[in-house]
Design an enzyme around this catalytic site. Sequence first.
Site, PDB file in Angstrom:
ATOM      1  N   ASP A 194       0.865  -1.180   0.000  1.00  0.00           N
ATOM      2  CA  ASP A 194       0.000   0.000   0.000  1.00  0.00           C
ATOM      3  C   ASP A 194       0.906   1.236   0.000  1.00  0.00           C
ATOM      4  O   ASP A 194       2.129   1.130  -0.183  1.00  0.00           O
ATOM      5  CB  ASP A 194      -1.015  -0.037   1.155  1.00  0.00           C
ATOM      6  CG  ASP A 194      -0.382   0.214   2.523  1.00  0.00           C
ATOM      7  OD1 ASP A 194       0.860   0.360   2.613  1.00  0.00           O
ATOM      8  OD2 ASP A 194      -1.146   0.258   3.515  1.00  0.00           O
ATOM      9  N   CYS A 216       3.158  -3.129   4.005  1.00  0.00           N
ATOM     10  CA  CYS A 216       2.311  -1.980   4.360  1.00  0.00           C
ATOM     11  C   CYS A 216       3.039  -1.231   5.482  1.00  0.00           C
ATOM     12  O   CYS A 216       4.243  -1.400   5.642  1.00  0.00           O
ATOM     13  CB  CYS A 216       0.891  -2.406   4.735  1.00  0.00           C
ATOM     14  SG  CYS A 216       0.741  -3.477   6.177  1.00  0.00           S
ATOM     15  N   THR A 274       2.761  -1.411   8.822  1.00  0.00           N
ATOM     16  CA  THR A 274       3.199  -2.314   9.890  1.00  0.00           C
ATOM     17  C   THR A 274       3.414  -3.750   9.426  1.00  0.00           C
ATOM     18  O   THR A 274       4.012  -4.547  10.158  1.00  0.00           O
ATOM     19  CB  THR A 274       2.130  -2.371  11.001  1.00  0.00           C
ATOM     20  OG1 THR A 274       0.908  -2.867  10.415  1.00  0.00           O
ATOM     21  CG2 THR A 274       1.879  -1.000  11.618  1.00  0.00           C
ATOM     22  N   HIS A 280      10.741 -23.967   8.774  1.00  0.00           N
ATOM     23  CA  HIS A 280       9.744 -24.730   9.529  1.00  0.00           C
ATOM     24  C   HIS A 280       8.325 -24.584   9.000  1.00  0.00           C
ATOM     25  O   HIS A 280       7.506 -25.477   9.194  1.00  0.00           O
ATOM     26  CB  HIS A 280       9.759 -24.321  11.005  1.00  0.00           C
ATOM     27  CG  HIS A 280      10.922 -24.876  11.761  1.00  0.00           C
ATOM     28  ND1 HIS A 280      10.948 -24.950  13.137  1.00  0.00           N
ATOM     29  CD2 HIS A 280      12.107 -25.384  11.336  1.00  0.00           C
ATOM     30  CE1 HIS A 280      12.099 -25.485  13.532  1.00  0.00           C
ATOM     31  NE2 HIS A 280      12.824 -25.745  12.455  1.00  0.00           N
ATOM     32  N   HIS A 333       7.959 -31.022   9.586  1.00  0.00           N
ATOM     33  CA  HIS A 333       7.348 -29.708   9.391  1.00  0.00           C
ATOM     34  C   HIS A 333       6.263 -29.757   8.313  1.00  0.00           C
ATOM     35  O   HIS A 333       5.300 -28.991   8.364  1.00  0.00           O
ATOM     36  CB  HIS A 333       8.418 -28.686   9.011  1.00  0.00           C
ATOM     37  CG  HIS A 333       9.506 -28.596  10.029  1.00  0.00           C
ATOM     38  ND1 HIS A 333       9.261 -28.248  11.336  1.00  0.00           N
ATOM     39  CD2 HIS A 333      10.836 -28.845   9.945  1.00  0.00           C
ATOM     40  CE1 HIS A 333      10.407 -28.270  12.016  1.00  0.00           C
ATOM     41  NE2 HIS A 333      11.367 -28.642  11.195  1.00  0.00           N
TER      42      HIS A 333
HETATM   43  C1  RB5 Z   1      -2.082   2.622   6.368  1.00  0.00           C
HETATM   44  O1  RB5 Z   1      -2.066   3.852   6.993  1.00  0.00           O
HETATM   45  C2  RB5 Z   1      -1.772   1.523   7.374  1.00  0.00           C
HETATM   46  O2  RB5 Z   1      -2.895   1.294   8.160  1.00  0.00           O
HETATM   47  C3  RB5 Z   1      -1.343   0.261   6.660  1.00  0.00           C
HETATM   48  O3  RB5 Z   1      -0.211   0.529   5.902  1.00  0.00           O
HETATM   49  C4  RB5 Z   1      -0.965  -0.918   7.521  1.00  0.00           C
HETATM   50  O4  RB5 Z   1      -0.058  -0.576   8.505  1.00  0.00           O
HETATM   51  C5  RB5 Z   1      -2.072  -1.735   8.007  1.00  0.00           C
HETATM   52  O5  RB5 Z   1      -1.889  -2.788   8.656  1.00  0.00           O
END
Ligand code: RB5
Length: 141
Positions: A8, A65, A67, A98, A133
Site C-alpha cells: 500500500d 504496508c 506495519t 519450519h 514440518h
Molecule cells: C495505512 O495507513 C496503514 O494502516 C497500513 O499501511 C498498515 O499498517 C495496516 O496494517
Amino acid sequence: MKIAIGCDHGGFQLKEEIVVLLQNMGHEVVNLGTNSLDSVNYPDFAEAVCKAITDGGCERGILICGTGIGMSMAANRHREIRAALCHELFTARMSREHNDANVLCLGARVVGPGLALEIVSTWVNTAFGGGRHLSRIEMFS
Ligand code: RB5
C-alpha cells in the site's frame, strides 16, 4: 523464482527497493502495485498477490504496508497461503525452514530499508526443511 510483490502507500518506497534487490538476485518480479504514495486499501494488494500465487504461477509473494499486520491478516485468510510477518532475520529464516511461508509481510514503518533488504534476501534464499514440518503445515492447509 517468480515472485509477486504488492504494497500500500505505506510500503511503496520500500517495495521499490525490494523490486530492485530481487531483480539483481536474478528473480522474475511480478509487481502488482501500488505504484505511488496515494492512499489505497491494503487488502486489495494482499488479494492480488495471493491470487498470483494460487492462480498465477508465482511461487512466492512479498507484501508491504506500514506495519505488515494488515497485509498478513488479509493474506492468511487464504487457505493455501502461509504468510509470515518478519521484522528480524531469525523469524525470516525459520518461517521458511519450519513453516514453508509462501508470503513474506513487512512493515515499512517498523524496519529500516537496510534490515528489510536483508530479511528479504534471507527469506528468499532459505529452503523449507520438510519432514515433520510438512505434516504440521498440512494440518492447517
Ligand atoms: C495505512 O495507513 C496503514 O494502516 C497500513 O499501511 C498498515 O499498517 C495496516 O496494517
